[in-house]
Enzyme design. Structure first.
Site, PDB file in Angstrom:
ATOM      1  N   GLY A  75       0.798  -1.217   0.000  1.00 25.19           N
ATOM      2  CA  GLY A  75       0.000   0.000   0.000  1.00 25.19           C
ATOM      3  C   GLY A  75       0.826   1.259   0.000  1.00 25.19           C
ATOM      4  N   THR A  76       1.938   1.257   0.735  1.00 22.32           N
ATOM      5  CA  THR A  76       2.778   2.460   0.806  1.00 22.32           C
ATOM      6  C   THR A  76       3.347   2.808  -0.555  1.00 22.32           C
ATOM      7  OG1 THR A  76       3.332   2.215   3.150  1.00 22.32           O
ATOM      8  CG2 THR A  76       4.917   3.391   1.769  1.00 22.32           C
ATOM      9  N   ASN A 158      -7.381   4.144   8.997  1.00 25.64           N
ATOM     10  CA  ASN A 158      -6.811   2.930   9.560  1.00 25.64           C
ATOM     11  C   ASN A 158      -6.857   2.896  11.086  1.00 25.64           C
ATOM     12  OD1 ASN A 158      -4.829   5.084   8.893  1.00 25.64           O
ATOM     13  ND2 ASN A 158      -3.430   3.824  10.110  1.00 25.64           N
ATOM     14  N   ALA A 207      -2.605  -6.473  -0.240  1.00 19.10           N
ATOM     15  CA  ALA A 207      -3.221  -7.788  -0.029  1.00 19.10           C
ATOM     16  C   ALA A 207      -3.321  -8.186   1.430  1.00 19.10           C
ATOM     17  CB  ALA A 207      -2.420  -8.851  -0.798  1.00 19.10           C
ATOM     18  N   HIS A 208      -2.368  -7.779   2.255  1.00 17.54           N
ATOM     19  CA  HIS A 208      -2.313  -8.343   3.606  1.00 17.54           C
ATOM     20  C   HIS A 208      -3.370  -7.790   4.543  1.00 17.54           C
ATOM     21  CE1 HIS A 208      -0.200  -5.126   6.024  1.00 17.54           C
ATOM     22  NE2 HIS A 208       0.040  -4.677   4.804  1.00 17.54           N
ATOM     23  N   THR A 244      11.617  -6.903 -11.360  1.00 17.52           N
ATOM     24  CA  THR A 244      11.043  -8.225 -11.580  1.00 17.52           C
ATOM     25  C   THR A 244       9.833  -8.446 -10.687  1.00 17.52           C
ATOM     26  OG1 THR A 244      13.206  -9.121 -12.185  1.00 17.52           O
ATOM     27  CG2 THR A 244      11.510 -10.704 -11.526  1.00 17.52           C
ATOM     28  N   CYS A 346       2.497   1.282  11.161  1.00 15.56           N
ATOM     29  CA  CYS A 346       3.630   1.819  10.406  1.00 15.56           C
ATOM     30  C   CYS A 346       4.490   2.773  11.220  1.00 15.56           C
ATOM     31  CB  CYS A 346       3.127   2.503   9.133  1.00 15.56           C
ATOM     32  SG  CYS A 346       2.371   1.316   8.002  1.00 15.56           S
TER      33      CYS A 346
END
Length: 415
Positions: A75-76, A158, A207-208, A244, A346
């Site tokens: 997200g960051t 959040n 995703a987490h 990658t 965070c």
């Protein structure tokens, strides 16, 4: 005697990896042979095929074009790429150097906007919220300018779970022709993302927060909107994000996303309605248990609920325990089997006064402990009552200890 169960109540920080998601990722972690998705050989093409399939799944889940999606590390990074990438592209085109955000944004957005100001000469307006954490759309209307390059407002906070009036904010941006980005990290996976109703031009997620792996983020940018890449390197992700791709993480992101809302159209409504009710039950139980003076003779522990009680995501309750110390309370609750936090994960394990609560006008007093409960989907009403009892025991014990220490200090001062 069996050890009492631990309760994990920090889902806004991260969620457990769903077994089905891990199963989808496992072939891309174990091999036997894992190819670079940019390679032309068979192994490389297999990896590329898995990424393409994941991109298509996510595009269908969001209702957007697959080519509009950019895979990131979380997200960051997605927020940084959206804010700096969109704003700097607009500035380089000679159009705009003004950005609007909000005082209660996550650090990924807040610091990205501040960097635009300090490093690239942008003017940044940070909108103030009301005492319940909501933005008045009229505040946005008052600061939009002909040279506004971007507005970035998170869909739900959040720390408090407070929702913003996204449809009204998006309408104002659309009327002025201003791109509108949202950090939807706390909304994604809990409910369908109504980006069309919100008139979004870009959104960021990870995703987490909904059963996927860490290190897997996504940025959607509306077709035709230029994004300046922030890193130099290869031509990956349509030349927007070099490096990658992490095949396993991307596969996990897609699997978690398509599973997040449930197998039936209304499954998410039932789940979120249940969690909403559990949060209200937790607040009611804590208020009752801590409202009366304990048998020890100590004063009752006053509580303050932070954030709008109904305009919120379903799983979040933010409470200040007045007269207590944040670090002591969090440690005590951890020892009591309750995994909670004081706000954003965070801040790297630190306990400090929240900029979100400060922006809402909550006093930054030393003796005010704030706890964020963010629930998963595995709790019952009996579990909530157990959580409330454990929390109350810790809070009342710590209040009693602090009252005794204060009395001793006063007695010593008067001697």
């Amino acid at each position: 005697m069996d050890k009492p169960a631990r309760y994990y109540l920090d889902h806004n920080a991260t969620t457990p990896l769903e077994p089905a998601v891990f199963a989808a990722m496992e072939p891309w972690l174990r091999g036997p042979v894992l190819g670079n998705p940019s390679s032309l050989h068979t192994e490389g093409r297999r990896s590329r095929g898995a990424i393409d399939e994941a991109r298509d799944k996510l595009a269908q889940w969001l209702g957007v074009g697959a080519s509009q999606l950019v895979f990131t590390s979380g997200g960051t990074e997605s927020c940084n790429l959206a804010i700096a990438g969109l704003a700097r592209a607009a500035a380089e085109a000679g159009r705009a150097r003004h950005v609007v955000t909000c005082t209660t944004e996550h650090a990924a957005v807040r610091e990205s906007c501040m960097a635009l100001a300090t490093q690239h000469g942008f003017h940044v307006d940070a909108l103030q919220t009301d005492t319940q954490g909501r933005i008045d759309p009229e505040r946005l209307a008052a600061v939009l300018r002909p040279d506004t390059a971007l507005v970035s407002i998170m869909s739900a906070n959040n720390e408090t779970g407070v929702r913003q009036p996204m449809a009204e904010l998006g309408r104002l941006c659309a009327e002025r022709g201003v791109p509108f980005h949202s950090d939807v990290v706390q909304t994604a996976g809990k409910e369908p993302l109504a980006w069309r109703d919100w008139n979004l031009s870009a959104l960021s997620l990870t995703a987490h927060k909904f059963g996927g792996p860490t290190g897997a983020g996504l940025l959607w940018v509306k077709a035709g909107l230029p994004v300046r890449r922030l890193m130099e390197g290869g031509s990956h992700e349509n030349e927007r994000r070099p490096g990658t791709e992490n095949t396993a993480a991307i596969v996990g992101l897609a699997e978690a996303a398509v599973r997040s809302l449930g197998a039936t159209p209304n499954a998410w409504r039932e789940r979120e309605g249940h969690r909403f009710a559990l949060v209200e039950l937790l607040w009611k139980e804590l208020s009752t248990l801590l409202s009366a003076a304990p048998a020890s003779g100590a004063a009752p522990t006053a509580l303050r609920r932070n954030g709008h009680p109904t305009e919120r995501i379903s799983n979040t309750l933010n409470i200040s325990f007045l007269g207590l110390n944040s670090e002591e309370l969090l440690i005590g609750m951890d020892l009591a089997g309750l995994a909670v936090s004081s706000g954003s994960a965070c801040l790297v394990g630190s306990v400090r006064h929240s900029h979100v609560l400060e922006a809402m006008g909550v006093p930054a007093t030393e003796d005010s402990a704030t706890v964020r409960f963010s629930l998963g989907s595995d709790l019952t009403e009996e579990a909530i009552r157990d959580i409330a009892r454990r929390t109350a025991r810790v809070a009342l014990h710590q209040r009693s200890v602090r009252d005794k220490l204060r009395a001793r200090r006063l007695a010593g001062a008067g001697a």
